[in-house]
Enzyme design. Structure first.
Site, PDB file in Angstrom:
ATOM      1  N   MET A 116      10.513  -6.413   4.532  1.00  0.00           N
ATOM      2  CA  MET A 116      10.544  -6.934   5.920  1.00  0.00           C
ATOM      3  C   MET A 116      12.150  -7.478   6.300  1.00  0.00           C
ATOM      4  O   MET A 116      11.989  -8.781   6.876  1.00  0.00           O
ATOM      5  CB  MET A 116       9.621  -8.006   6.447  1.00  0.00           C
ATOM      6  CG  MET A 116       8.137  -7.241   6.320  1.00  0.00           C
ATOM      7  SD  MET A 116       7.910  -5.858   6.979  1.00  0.00           S
ATOM      8  CE  MET A 116       7.521  -6.401   8.683  1.00  0.00           C
ATOM      9  N   ARG A 117      12.945  -7.327   5.474  1.00  0.00           N
ATOM     10  CA  ARG A 117      14.391  -7.773   5.649  1.00  0.00           C
ATOM     11  C   ARG A 117      15.166  -6.718   5.994  1.00  0.00           C
ATOM     12  O   ARG A 117      15.080  -5.489   5.763  1.00  0.00           O
ATOM     13  CB  ARG A 117      14.894  -8.400   4.249  1.00  0.00           C
ATOM     14  CG  ARG A 117      14.030  -9.360   3.762  1.00  0.00           C
ATOM     15  CD  ARG A 117      13.765 -10.850   4.282  1.00  0.00           C
ATOM     16  NE  ARG A 117      15.013 -11.171   4.834  1.00  0.00           N
ATOM     17  CZ  ARG A 117      15.135 -12.184   5.700  1.00  0.00           C
ATOM     18  NH1 ARG A 117      14.425 -12.818   6.229  1.00  0.00           N
ATOM     19  NH2 ARG A 117      16.554 -12.930   5.897  1.00  0.00           N
ATOM     20  N   HIS A 166       8.742   3.322   9.023  1.00  0.00           N
ATOM     21  CA  HIS A 166       8.354   2.478   9.962  1.00  0.00           C
ATOM     22  C   HIS A 166       7.010   2.990  10.582  1.00  0.00           C
ATOM     23  O   HIS A 166       6.834   4.111  10.824  1.00  0.00           O
ATOM     24  CB  HIS A 166       9.431   2.360  11.133  1.00  0.00           C
ATOM     25  CG  HIS A 166       9.421   1.734  12.173  1.00  0.00           C
ATOM     26  ND1 HIS A 166       9.514  -0.021  12.045  1.00  0.00           N
ATOM     27  CD2 HIS A 166       9.112   2.124  13.544  1.00  0.00           C
ATOM     28  CE1 HIS A 166       9.253  -0.323  13.226  1.00  0.00           C
ATOM     29  NE2 HIS A 166       8.893   0.744  14.305  1.00  0.00           N
ATOM     30  N   ASN A 194      13.439   4.474   4.669  1.00  0.00           N
ATOM     31  CA  ASN A 194      12.511   3.288   5.263  1.00  0.00           C
ATOM     32  C   ASN A 194      11.410   4.050   5.842  1.00  0.00           C
ATOM     33  O   ASN A 194      11.430   4.965   6.455  1.00  0.00           O
ATOM     34  CB  ASN A 194      13.127   2.754   6.413  1.00  0.00           C
ATOM     35  CG  ASN A 194      12.297   1.479   6.890  1.00  0.00           C
ATOM     36  OD1 ASN A 194      11.645   0.755   5.935  1.00  0.00           O
ATOM     37  ND2 ASN A 194      12.340   1.048   8.305  1.00  0.00           N
ATOM     38  N   GLU A 250      23.084   1.167   9.765  1.00  0.00           N
ATOM     39  CA  GLU A 250      23.121  -0.179  10.005  1.00  0.00           C
ATOM     40  C   GLU A 250      22.453  -0.878  11.120  1.00  0.00           C
ATOM     41  O   GLU A 250      22.610  -1.889  11.253  1.00  0.00           O
ATOM     42  CB  GLU A 250      24.885  -0.570  10.066  1.00  0.00           C
ATOM     43  CG  GLU A 250      25.471  -0.262   8.680  1.00  0.00           C
ATOM     44  CD  GLU A 250      26.967  -0.701   8.871  1.00  0.00           C
ATOM     45  OE1 GLU A 250      27.424  -1.493   9.437  1.00  0.00           O
ATOM     46  OE2 GLU A 250      27.530  -0.035   7.800  1.00  0.00           O
ATOM     47  N   VAL A 264      18.955  -1.303  13.353  1.00  0.00           N
ATOM     48  CA  VAL A 264      17.245  -1.589  12.937  1.00  0.00           C
ATOM     49  C   VAL A 264      16.627  -0.233  13.178  1.00  0.00           C
ATOM     50  O   VAL A 264      16.716   0.256  14.443  1.00  0.00           O
ATOM     51  CB  VAL A 264      16.781  -2.857  13.796  1.00  0.00           C
ATOM     52  CG1 VAL A 264      15.199  -2.870  13.350  1.00  0.00           C
ATOM     53  CG2 VAL A 264      17.650  -3.840  13.433  1.00  0.00           C
ATOM     54  N   GLU A 266       0.973   7.015   6.988  1.00  0.00           N
ATOM     55  CA  GLU A 266       2.424   6.584   6.250  1.00  0.00           C
ATOM     56  C   GLU A 266       2.173   6.792   4.886  1.00  0.00           C
ATOM     57  O   GLU A 266       3.284   7.337   4.112  1.00  0.00           O
ATOM     58  CB  GLU A 266       2.369   4.888   6.348  1.00  0.00           C
ATOM     59  CG  GLU A 266       2.756   4.488   7.739  1.00  0.00           C
ATOM     60  CD  GLU A 266       2.956   3.042   7.698  1.00  0.00           C
ATOM     61  OE1 GLU A 266       3.349   2.513   6.694  1.00  0.00           O
ATOM     62  OE2 GLU A 266       2.549   2.468   8.533  1.00  0.00           O
ATOM     63  N   SER A 302       0.921  -1.267   0.196  1.00  0.00           N
ATOM     64  CA  SER A 302       0.054   0.004  -0.093  1.00  0.00           C
ATOM     65  C   SER A 302       0.926   1.219   0.066  1.00  0.00           C
ATOM     66  O   SER A 302       0.575   2.272  -0.483  1.00  0.00           O
ATOM     67  CB  SER A 302      -0.865   0.079   1.145  1.00  0.00           C
ATOM     68  OG  SER A 302      -0.302   0.079   2.432  1.00  0.00           O
TER      69      SER A 302
HETATM   70  C1  GRF Z   1       3.803  -0.715   6.646  1.00  0.00           C
HETATM   71  O1  GRF Z   1       3.004  -0.325   7.897  1.00  0.00           O
HETATM   72  C2  GRF Z   1       5.267  -0.098   6.945  1.00  0.00           C
HETATM   73  O2  GRF Z   1       5.450   0.909   7.699  1.00  0.00           O
HETATM   74  C3  GRF Z   1       5.881  -1.388   7.470  1.00  0.00           C
HETATM   75  O3  GRF Z   1       5.309  -2.512   6.811  1.00  0.00           O
HETATM   76  C4  GRF Z   1       3.924  -2.073   6.508  1.00  0.00           C
HETATM   77  C5  GRF Z   1       3.837  -2.238   4.753  1.00  0.00           C
HETATM   78  O4  GRF Z   1       2.601  -2.081   4.502  1.00  0.00           O
HETATM   79  N1  GRF Z   1       7.357  -1.117   7.289  1.00  0.00           N
HETATM   80  P1  GRF Z   1       2.587  -2.122   3.116  1.00  0.00           P
HETATM   81  O5  GRF Z   1       2.942  -3.400   2.309  1.00  0.00           O
HETATM   82  O6  GRF Z   1       3.133  -0.801   2.312  1.00  0.00           O
HETATM   83  O7  GRF Z   1       0.993  -2.177   2.605  1.00  0.00           O
END
Ligand code: GRF
Length: 226
Positions: A91-92, A110, A108, A143, A145, A175, A14
């Site tokens: 998610m890595r 978060h 990034n 480097e 998290v 976001e 998204s």
């Molecule tokens: C989001 O909440 C982002 O902040 C986190 O993972 C989620 C990803 O959502 N890192 P999407 O795949 O962009 O819908």
């Protein structure tokens, strides 16, 4: 010139969609050269295909260690012509080789007000902790998290016992607002990192008054006289 970027995802995409939407309205001036996912069959890849964006799947399980995976990512990003990297729900952890290949050009998003609740399931962490304000952060990647210099944050009230899902969806809506803005600042070369601080240099576009936020957010609200 439009900044060529590579977007890394793991799932629904998204945030990728928010970038695509802002490109379409003309305020985000980047070219998404490639969307790379570590998972196959995810919705984010479909979104990219729908918009004619080249996709690649690089399953992390196929690589013996983090370093070789990082190297594969760098190769894929470079081959696609990316000059910056946008982690949109990837998610890595990315490692030193990728950061060295795109210095100061990896962002990034978060779903928490860093430095609170880094790592996985940030919305659940915030909901369980009982914070009154939650939110999201766009930051440069370093480097550690969820740690690099912070570019922009947005806060929402967190209601007692509303649960992580309701809170998470309110955070996600923000976001989608702050991430494209931060990427555009990067594209315009307006972000100056001074230690832990990021200065956003002035640009040509006026502040959006219709969406102007109140100068502070207090939740629950104060009663008259306080
Ligand atoms: C989001 O909440 C982002 O902040 C986190 O993972 C989620 C990803 O959502 N890192 P999407 O795949 O962009 O819908």
């Amino acid at each position: 010139m439009s900044l060529p970027v590579g977007v890394l995802i793991s799932g629904g995409g998204s945030n990728l969609q928010a970038l695509i939407d802002r490109k379409q309205t003309g305020v985000l001036d980047v070219t998404i050269q490639t969307v790379i996912s570590n998972n196959s069959g995810v919705k984010g890849l479909e979104r990219a295909v729908e918009h004619g964006i080249p996709t690649q799947v690089l399953p992390h399980q196929n690589y013996p260690d983090r370093q070789s995976y990082d190297r594969a990512l760098v190769r894929a990003l470079r081959d696609a012509g990316a000059q910056a990297v946008v982690l949109a729900g990837f998610m890595r952890l990315v490692g030193p080789e990728l950061l060295a290949a795109f210095p100061g050009r990896v962002l990034n998003i978060h779903p928490a007000l860093l430095p609170s609740f880094p790592g996985l399931h940030a919305q659940d962490q915030a909901a369980e902790y009982g914070v009154r304000l939650a939110g999201c952060t766009v930051h440069f990647v370093d480097e550690e998290v969820d740690h690099g210099p912070i570019i922009i944050q947005a806060a929402v009230p967190a209601l007692p016992n509303e649960g992580a899902e309701a809170l998470g969806s309110r955070i996600l809506a923000l976001e989608h607002r702050i991430f494209p803005q931060a990427v555009q600042w990067l594209a315009e070369g307006r972000l100056e990192v001074q230690g832990r601080h990021v200065v956003v240099r002035p640009g040509a576009r006026p502040v959006a008054t219709k969406d102007a936020l109140p100068p502070c957010l207090i939740f629950p609200s104060l009663e008259e006289g306080f």
